[in-house]
Design a protein around this motif. Structure first.
Motif, PDB file in Angstrom:
ATOM      1  N   ARG A  83       0.798  -1.142  -0.115  1.00  0.00           N
ATOM      2  CA  ARG A  83      -0.202   0.092   0.051  1.00  0.00           C
ATOM      3  C   ARG A  83       0.721   1.292   0.057  1.00  0.00           C
ATOM      4  N   SER A  84       2.178   1.075  -0.018  1.00  0.00           N
ATOM      5  CA  SER A  84       3.129   2.284  -0.072  1.00  0.00           C
ATOM      6  C   SER A  84       3.587   2.451  -1.439  1.00  0.00           C
ATOM      7  N   VAL A  85       2.951   3.230  -1.864  1.00  0.00           N
ATOM      8  CA  VAL A  85       2.876   3.355  -3.584  1.00  0.00           C
ATOM      9  C   VAL A  85       3.213   4.810  -4.086  1.00  0.00           C
ATOM     10  N   ARG A  86       4.665   5.026  -4.207  1.00  0.00           N
ATOM     11  CA  ARG A  86       5.315   6.461  -4.780  1.00  0.00           C
ATOM     12  C   ARG A  86       5.565   7.389  -3.803  1.00  0.00           C
ATOM     13  N   LEU A  87       4.863   7.364  -2.477  1.00  0.00           N
ATOM     14  CA  LEU A  87       5.066   8.404  -1.666  1.00  0.00           C
ATOM     15  C   LEU A  87       4.674   7.691  -0.406  1.00  0.00           C
ATOM     16  N   ALA A  88       5.795   7.735   0.619  1.00  0.00           N
ATOM     17  CA  ALA A  88       5.466   7.093   1.924  1.00  0.00           C
ATOM     18  C   ALA A  88       6.520   7.734   2.936  1.00  0.00           C
ATOM     19  N   ALA A  89       6.230   7.361   4.062  1.00  0.00           N
ATOM     20  CA  ALA A  89       6.857   8.004   5.273  1.00  0.00           C
ATOM     21  C   ALA A  89       7.510   6.803   6.168  1.00  0.00           C
ATOM     22  N   VAL A  90       8.731   7.125   6.603  1.00  0.00           N
ATOM     23  CA  VAL A  90       9.401   5.930   7.747  1.00  0.00           C
ATOM     24  C   VAL A  90       9.937   6.681   8.640  1.00  0.00           C
ATOM     25  N   ASP A  91      10.279   5.872   9.859  1.00  0.00           N
ATOM     26  CA  ASP A  91      10.665   6.394  11.011  1.00  0.00           C
ATOM     27  C   ASP A  91      12.121   6.704  10.721  1.00  0.00           C
ATOM     28  N   ARG A  92      12.611   7.990  11.344  1.00  0.00           N
ATOM     29  CA  ARG A  92      14.107   8.760  11.063  1.00  0.00           C
ATOM     30  C   ARG A  92      15.026   7.609  11.721  1.00  0.00           C
ATOM     31  N   VAL A  93      14.722   7.006  12.614  1.00  0.00           N
ATOM     32  CA  VAL A  93      15.677   6.266  13.599  1.00  0.00           C
ATOM     33  C   VAL A  93      15.714   4.838  13.382  1.00  0.00           C
ATOM     34  N   THR A  94      14.662   4.042  12.899  1.00  0.00           N
ATOM     35  CA  THR A  94      14.490   2.769  12.957  1.00  0.00           C
ATOM     36  C   THR A  94      14.245   2.482  11.484  1.00  0.00           C
ATOM     37  N   GLY A  95      13.526   3.361  10.349  1.00  0.00           N
ATOM     38  CA  GLY A  95      13.345   2.886   8.940  1.00  0.00           C
ATOM     39  C   GLY A  95      11.818   2.265   9.113  1.00  0.00           C
ATOM     40  N   VAL A  96      11.222   2.011  10.003  1.00  0.00           N
ATOM     41  CA  VAL A  96       9.900   1.550  10.103  1.00  0.00           C
ATOM     42  C   VAL A  96       8.901   2.285   9.356  1.00  0.00           C
ATOM     43  N   LEU A  97       8.118   1.571   8.734  1.00  0.00           N
ATOM     44  CA  LEU A  97       7.095   2.245   8.022  1.00  0.00           C
ATOM     45  C   LEU A  97       6.001   2.903   8.871  1.00  0.00           C
ATOM     46  N   ASP A  98       5.602   4.275   8.412  1.00  0.00           N
ATOM     47  CA  ASP A  98       4.339   4.854   9.115  1.00  0.00           C
ATOM     48  C   ASP A  98       3.192   4.471   8.212  1.00  0.00           C
ATOM     49  N   ARG A  99       2.373   3.683   8.858  1.00  0.00           N
ATOM     50  CA  ARG A  99       1.027   3.354   8.257  1.00  0.00           C
ATOM     51  C   ARG A  99       0.024   4.185   8.409  1.00  0.00           C
ATOM     52  N   TYR A 100       0.315   5.296   8.927  1.00  0.00           N
ATOM     53  CA  TYR A 100      -0.731   6.248   9.146  1.00  0.00           C
ATOM     54  C   TYR A 100      -0.797   7.044   7.957  1.00  0.00           C
ATOM     55  N   PHE A 101       0.372   7.344   7.461  1.00  0.00           N
ATOM     56  CA  PHE A 101       0.364   8.261   6.103  1.00  0.00           C
ATOM     57  C   PHE A 101       0.271   7.438   4.865  1.00  0.00           C
ATOM     58  N   ARG A 102      -1.115   7.533   4.345  1.00  0.00           N
ATOM     59  CA  ARG A 102      -1.073   6.721   3.120  1.00  0.00           C
ATOM     60  C   ARG A 102      -1.874   7.611   1.974  1.00  0.00           C
ATOM     61  N   PRO A 103      -0.870   8.303   1.425  1.00  0.00           N
ATOM     62  CA  PRO A 103      -1.534   9.134   0.193  1.00  0.00           C
ATOM     63  C   PRO A 103      -1.981   8.145  -0.912  1.00  0.00           C
ATOM     64  N   SER A 104      -2.609   8.927  -1.960  1.00  0.00           N
ATOM     65  CA  SER A 104      -2.934   8.371  -3.102  1.00  0.00           C
ATOM     66  C   SER A 104      -2.174   9.012  -4.215  1.00  0.00           C
ATOM     67  N   VAL A 105      -1.345   8.481  -5.051  1.00  0.00           N
ATOM     68  CA  VAL A 105      -0.500   9.148  -5.953  1.00  0.00           C
ATOM     69  C   VAL A 105      -0.410   8.533  -7.209  1.00  0.00           C
ATOM     70  N   ALA A 106      -0.779   9.314  -8.302  1.00  0.00           N
ATOM     71  CA  ALA A 106      -0.921   8.553  -9.810  1.00  0.00           C
ATOM     72  C   ALA A 106       0.041   8.247 -10.465  1.00  0.00           C
ATOM     73  N   ALA A 107       1.154   8.908  -9.982  1.00  0.00           N
ATOM     74  CA  ALA A 107       2.269   8.654 -10.998  1.00  0.00           C
ATOM     75  C   ALA A 107       3.532   9.062 -10.281  1.00  0.00           C
ATOM     76  N   GLU A 108       4.664   8.728 -10.941  1.00  0.00           N
ATOM     77  CA  GLU A 108       5.938   8.975 -10.097  1.00  0.00           C
ATOM     78  C   GLU A 108       6.188  10.150  -9.498  1.00  0.00           C
ATOM     79  N   VAL A 109       6.824  10.150  -8.196  1.00  0.00           N
ATOM     80  CA  VAL A 109       7.029  11.364  -7.560  1.00  0.00           C
ATOM     81  C   VAL A 109       8.346  11.821  -8.002  1.00  0.00           C
ATOM     82  N   ASN A 110       8.509  13.028  -8.248  1.00  0.00           N
ATOM     83  CA  ASN A 110       9.797  13.725  -8.768  1.00  0.00           C
ATOM     84  C   ASN A 110      10.438  14.721  -7.578  1.00  0.00           C
TER      85      ASN A 110
END
Length: 368
Positions: free
Chosen positions: A208-235
């Motif tokens: 569900r982490s498609v093209r735009l996501a957030a992870v913890d800055r210390v561990t790298g664990v995925l932030d499952r709260y941030f769930r944007p919908s993005v139609a194309a590659e993020v530049n």
């Protein structure tokens, strides 16, 4: 004088979009090749790209893909470590400027795609890593340097397009365990998170982490709260207290503003890729390959606007509620603007492939 009049008229036509366009365009060097990256440290502006010369004060100076100038006066500085390949990303912190790109030597030293450079002397430090692939993005936070790109390993560590390094030791931080299944084009650190954008369809094996996501800055664990919908590659992405802003390609291109849970606040559709975005307050400055902004979100083949459009050549401004402003300095060229940044006092810098803005010569770099 013509540029002063142009900028003042444009600023007055908008309801105070930001301090960056309320003054005349500022003095700065220009370049004979593409500008891809801009970074700030103290009063110095660092520039990276594919250029071999910088022009300042009516003279041309050799600058092999790296340069610096005084942010107050615009004067080109002596800082000039040569890189033998394109510099695509820069990040600066106290005592260091980090560069990443397609080079193999910097300042006469062997460096495979990433280097740490003294911000005053321009000498290359002992920081050294081998990268199996291509880096595109750098960001700094939480005592770390974050790297994004299209690579499979860093100095023998198997990694998937993301890596982190300790600023203190220079070593790969193996505790930060984020990974993406395709290229990461852009990074931004904000609060406790590292935001990443690109062409990936998964982050940390989450589909569900498609093209735009957030992870913890210390561990790298995925932030499952941030769930944007993005139609194309993020530049490109930028983050402010109001949320996350993304510049995308696709059928045409889009500038999209999200809340911190990924809900879309507004989006604007263009007739070409959006490749750069930055903010001053809640106002978004947008750059790319486009010539027009669609009046609705509907577009067709090759990005053609289906419900009418407004001319905005390679640069545009969108307010906090998604309204297009009248600001239209018009950069030229096909690729147009590749990077937009704002320094701590609100100065707007643009880099790319353009040679003119507002009808005046501004080869590959301009500041407002």
């Amino acid at each position: 004088m013509r540029l002063l009049v142009l900028i003042l008229l444009l600023a007055l036509s908008v309801a105070a979009p930001a301090r960056a366009v309320e003054s005349a365009a500022r003095s700065a060097p220009t370049f004979n090749g593409t500008v891809y990256a801009i970074a700030y440290l103290g009063g110095t502006v660092y520039v990276g790209g594919g250029f071999s010369k910088a022009r300042w004060g009516g003279r041309s100076y050799p600058r092999q893909r790296l340069a610096a100038f005084d942010g107050r006066t615009g004067a080109l500085l002596d800082w000039a470590p040569p890189a033998d390949g394109t510099v695509r990303a820069l990040a600066a912190t106290r005592g260091a400027v980090y560069a990443a790109g397609g080079f193999h030597r910097v300042g006469g030293a062997k460096r495979d795609s990433i280097a740490r450079i003294d911000p005053v002397a321009g000498t290359v430090t002992s920081f050294r890593h081998d990268i199996a692939g291509t880096p595109y993005a750098l960001a700094i936070g939480a005592g770390r340097l974050y790297l994004g790109g299209s690579f499979t390993a860093v100095s023998g560590h198997a990694l998937r397009n993301l890596a982190a390094f300790s600023l203190a030791t220079g070593r790969v931080d193996t505790r930060w365990r984020a990974g993406a299944d395709d290229r990461v084009r852009t990074l931004a650190v904000s609060g406790g998170q590292v935001f990443l954008g690109g062409a990936f369809r998964e982050v940390n094996d989450d589909r569900r982490s498609v093209r735009l996501a957030a992870v913890d800055r210390v561990t790298g664990v995925l932030d499952r709260y941030f769930r944007p919908s993005v139609a194309a590659e993020v530049n490109a992405i930028t983050v402010s207290s109001a949320g996350v802003y993304a510049a995308t390609g696709g059928q045409g291109g889009r500038a999209v503003a999200y809340t911190l849970d990924g809900t879309t606040r507004w989006q604007r559709v263009f007739d070409g890729d959006v490749t750069a975005i930055t903010t001053v307050g809640e106002v978004a400055y947008v750059g790319g390959h486009f010539d027009r902004v669609c009046l609705t979100t509907r577009n067709g083949p090759r990005g053609a606007c289906l419900d009418g459009s407004a001319p905005r050549v390679k640069l545009a401004v969108v307010t906090g509620d998604g309204r297009l402003t009248e600001w239209n300095p018009q950069a030229n060229g096909v690729a147009g603007v590749r990077v937009l940044t704002t320094d701590p006092i609100g100065v707007l810098d643009a880099g790319g492939d353009f040679t003119a803005i507002g009808g005046l010569d501004r080869p590959r770099f301009a500041r407002f």
